[in-house]
Design an enzyme around this catalytic site. Structure first.
Site, PDB file in Angstrom:
ATOM      1  N   TYR A  28       0.846  -1.191   0.000  1.00 13.72           N
ATOM      2  CA  TYR A  28       0.000   0.000   0.000  1.00 13.72           C
ATOM      3  C   TYR A  28       0.878   1.236   0.000  1.00 13.72           C
ATOM      4  O   TYR A  28       1.893   1.286   0.705  1.00 13.72           O
ATOM      5  CB  TYR A  28      -0.911   0.017   1.229  1.00 13.72           C
ATOM      6  CG  TYR A  28      -2.299  -0.491   0.946  1.00 13.72           C
ATOM      7  CD1 TYR A  28      -3.215   0.303   0.254  1.00 13.72           C
ATOM      8  CD2 TYR A  28      -2.692  -1.757   1.363  1.00 13.72           C
ATOM      9  CE1 TYR A  28      -4.484  -0.167  -0.018  1.00 13.72           C
ATOM     10  CE2 TYR A  28      -3.966  -2.233   1.102  1.00 13.72           C
ATOM     11  CZ  TYR A  28      -4.858  -1.430   0.412  1.00 13.72           C
ATOM     12  OH  TYR A  28      -6.109  -1.890   0.145  1.00 13.72           O
ATOM     13  N   GLU A  57      -0.565   4.880  -0.433  1.00 15.81           N
ATOM     14  CA  GLU A  57      -1.301   6.137  -0.602  1.00 15.81           C
ATOM     15  C   GLU A  57      -0.394   7.322  -0.298  1.00 15.81           C
ATOM     16  O   GLU A  57       0.447   7.264   0.605  1.00 15.81           O
ATOM     17  CB  GLU A  57      -2.517   6.205   0.330  1.00 15.81           C
ATOM     18  CG  GLU A  57      -3.699   5.394  -0.141  1.00 15.81           C
ATOM     19  CD  GLU A  57      -3.750   4.031   0.471  1.00 15.81           C
ATOM     20  OE1 GLU A  57      -4.850   3.468   0.561  1.00 15.81           O
ATOM     21  OE2 GLU A  57      -2.677   3.526   0.878  1.00 15.81           O
ATOM     22  N   ASP A  65      -7.321  14.864 -23.607  1.00 19.70           N
ATOM     23  CA  ASP A  65      -7.202  13.421 -23.410  1.00 19.70           C
ATOM     24  C   ASP A  65      -6.490  12.854 -24.637  1.00 19.70           C
ATOM     25  O   ASP A  65      -7.070  12.751 -25.716  1.00 19.70           O
ATOM     26  CB  ASP A  65      -8.595  12.817 -23.262  1.00 19.70           C
ATOM     27  CG  ASP A  65      -8.582  11.312 -23.015  1.00 19.70           C
ATOM     28  OD1 ASP A  65      -7.534  10.680 -23.238  1.00 19.70           O
ATOM     29  OD2 ASP A  65      -9.639  10.775 -22.634  1.00 19.70           O
ATOM     30  N   THR A 119      -3.741   7.240 -21.284  1.00 17.31           N
ATOM     31  CA  THR A 119      -3.459   5.886 -20.828  1.00 17.31           C
ATOM     32  C   THR A 119      -1.999   5.590 -21.142  1.00 17.31           C
ATOM     33  O   THR A 119      -1.337   6.334 -21.874  1.00 17.31           O
ATOM     34  CB  THR A 119      -4.356   4.862 -21.530  1.00 17.31           C
ATOM     35  OG1 THR A 119      -4.249   5.046 -22.948  1.00 17.31           O
ATOM     36  CG2 THR A 119      -5.805   5.013 -21.106  1.00 17.31           C
ATOM     37  N   LYS A 156      -2.348   1.292 -25.280  1.00 12.99           N
ATOM     38  CA  LYS A 156      -2.669   1.777 -26.630  1.00 12.99           C
ATOM     39  C   LYS A 156      -1.389   2.042 -27.432  1.00 12.99           C
ATOM     40  O   LYS A 156      -0.495   1.209 -27.466  1.00 12.99           O
ATOM     41  CB  LYS A 156      -3.572   3.014 -26.546  1.00 12.99           C
ATOM     42  CG  LYS A 156      -4.915   2.772 -25.852  1.00 12.99           C
ATOM     43  CD  LYS A 156      -5.808   3.994 -25.969  1.00 12.99           C
ATOM     44  CE  LYS A 156      -7.183   3.764 -25.366  1.00 12.99           C
ATOM     45  NZ  LYS A 156      -7.170   3.884 -23.899  1.00 12.99           N
ATOM     46  N   ARG A 166      -1.552  -1.539 -18.845  1.00 15.40           N
ATOM     47  CA  ARG A 166      -2.845  -0.877 -18.711  1.00 15.40           C
ATOM     48  C   ARG A 166      -2.787   0.056 -17.510  1.00 15.40           C
ATOM     49  O   ARG A 166      -2.540  -0.374 -16.382  1.00 15.40           O
ATOM     50  CB  ARG A 166      -3.969  -1.895 -18.544  1.00 15.40           C
ATOM     51  CG  ARG A 166      -4.103  -2.844 -19.715  1.00 15.40           C
ATOM     52  CD  ARG A 166      -5.395  -3.630 -19.646  1.00 15.40           C
ATOM     53  NE  ARG A 166      -6.539  -2.765 -19.828  1.00 15.40           N
ATOM     54  CZ  ARG A 166      -7.016  -2.367 -21.008  1.00 15.40           C
ATOM     55  NH1 ARG A 166      -6.427  -2.773 -22.120  1.00 15.40           N
ATOM     56  NH2 ARG A 166      -8.068  -1.588 -21.079  1.00 15.40           N
TER      57      ARG A 166
END
Length: 485
Positions: free
Chosen positions: A71, A73, A248, A277, A280, A286
């Protein structure tokens, strides 16, 4: 050399994957079998989905490690959990590679996907443009310091903002204000389209719509627009109406990274915030990413806990590897080949009678209007899949068949370019596509009515096409030498 799937040691990669599948199979053999089957399916298909690609074995292997157990954060050096020094290393590396690759002053690599990246961007703009001025007016430094009355006023202000984005049927994305999407619920939304005759963006009409609507965010970018966008012109429009320009570039990030799209067509120097992203055309794992001008950096850095949960350190590590790959000189050659191959594919289709939205392409996308074949997009997509050609149905401007059945099929060149396809192979691919569409006819429903999903193909057509596709694919193997047996 454009075939990045060949730039690895096959023996080492084969041993790594065989060992991994043995470990997986000892716990759940069906999962191991599905992984192997997926590789076999991808090797045997003409993958033309514009949003898909093939990541390198290095990128793929980076995701399967102990970073998944951590984790983290917060941000680099400022975590809410202890023991994140190694996560700090890979996140900082990914951000450094992103800044250098795109020439951006700031990069945030935590978003899990494109929609997460867009949500971070939207809320960062709201925080910078709406929340911060409200706090200053109230003499507060944090929303927790606001009175109940001030908080009510701020919540109303946050929910009373406008976004202007490209309409879905014109080539925009559902996260650009499409009403069923969260973006369409966050903002009062309006859309700009394309010229009905040419299918091209008309910047004068965008300016006119922006002046009428006065959005907080002017959204640019696309998922199915086969032309370049003049981002300098979009920034001028945004400045004229006091809007924040958010771009975008998820679909065309690889063309920006590879310097195919430069100057006015590179969004990074012109936009306030850019989202993308990392798969692509960028050919990574991903995931998502945000690039921003310095005044938005602090707000974007609050993506977690603002809209994100814990970041995925194993994916951030893979982003660092993929971005490092994209900084190599060979990637520019790959990006140029993607665009050149799209031209060859478009020319091959039009020369055989297919109708293309906008008449061609300037990027990696080709959008076929399949109504000229008497088909819906769903019928065309399914028939092509039967023949071993993987595409996706897509709306065309003012689509009479709606967003489910559609009237178009979107295809793209990034994946097959990664396999090493060139102009000749894409011309042959165009021939196969037209053969399938020409040999497919709609069929009636059982009660004799018309159907937008049912179809019939000429006898033997699917098999012949699969055989022809196999010849192309065999000449350009996917991950050559990688053996799971």
């Amino acid at each position: 050399m454009t075939d990045a799937t060949a730039s690895f040691d096959p023996a080492t990669a084969s041993a790594a994957y065989r060992s991994a599948l043995q470990v997986i199979g000892a716990v759940e053999p069906r999962v191991a079998e599905a992984i192997g089957a997926e590789l076999a399916d991808q090797r045997a298909s003409l993958k033309l989905i514009a949003s898909e690609n093939y990541a390198s074995p290095a990128v793929l292997l980076t995701m399967g490690n102990w970073f998944s157990d951590k984790y983290a954060e917060g941000t680099v050096g400022h975590r809410f959990y202890a023991g994140c020094q190694n996560v700090d290393t890979v996140e900082a590396l990914a951000a450094e590679h992103a800044r250098e690759l795109f020439g951006a002053p700031y990069a945030y690599v935590q978003p899990h996907s494109g929609i997460d990246a867009n949500l971070v961007a939207f809320w960062a703009v709201l925080a910078q443009r709406v929340e911060l001025p409200a706090l200053e007016k109230a003499g507060a430094t944090h929303v927790n310091d606001l009175t109940a009355e001030d908080w009510t006023t701020l919540r109303r202000a946050l929910g009373d903002q406008r976004m202007l984005g490209m309409s879905l049927d014109a080539g925009g994305h559902l996260t650009h204000g499409f009403r069923p999407n969260i973006s369409g619920k966050m903002f009062e939304q309006s859309s700009y389209g394309t010229d009905p005759k040419t299918g091209l963006l008309d910047y004068a009409l965008v300016r006119e719509r922006a002046k009428e609507f006065r959005p907080l965010i002017l959204m640019a970018g696309y998922s199915a627009y086969p032309r370049r966008v003049d981002f300098a012109a979009m920034r001028e429009i945004a400045d004229e109406v006091g809007a924040t320009l958010v771009v975008d570039m998820a679909h065309f990030a690889g063309l920006v990274a590879g310097k195919v799209l430069t100057g006015d067509f590179d969004p990074v120097p012109h936009a306030h915030v850019v989202t993308t992203t990392t798969h692509k055309s960028l050919r990574g794992p991903r995931g998502g990413m945000v690039l921003a001008q310095p005044e938005f950096a602090d707000a974007v850095d609050r993506g977690c806990p603002m809209v994100l949960g814990g970041p995925l350190p194993h994916v951030m590590a893979a982003k660092a590897v993929a971005l490092a790959e994209a900084r190599q000189p060979a990637f520019a050659g790959y990006a140029r080949a993607v665009a050149d191959n799209a031209q060859s594919l478009a020319e091959g289709l039009t020369s055989r009678g297919a109708t293309l939205v906008t008449g061609g392409t300037d990027n990696h996308i080709v959008l076929i209007d399949v109504t000229s074949f008497g088909l819906t997009g769903r019928q065309a997509e399914s028939a092509l899949l039967d023949a071993g050609i993987v595409t996706n149905r897509n709306s065309v401007p003012a689509d009479p068949n709606g967003a489910w059945y559609t009237s178009g099929v979107r295809i793209g060149t990034p994946a097959l370019t990664t396999r090493g396809f060139g102009a000749a192979e894409f011309d042959r691919t165009a021939e196969l596509i037209v053969d399938v569409l020409s040999g497919t006819t709609p069929t009636a429903t059982q009660d004799g009515g018309s159907s937008r999903a049912r179809y019939a193909m000429a006898d033997g057509l699917a098999g012949r096409t699969r055989a022809a596709a196999a010849e192309l694919l065999d000449a350009h193997p996917l991950y050559p030498g990688l053996d799971l047996a």
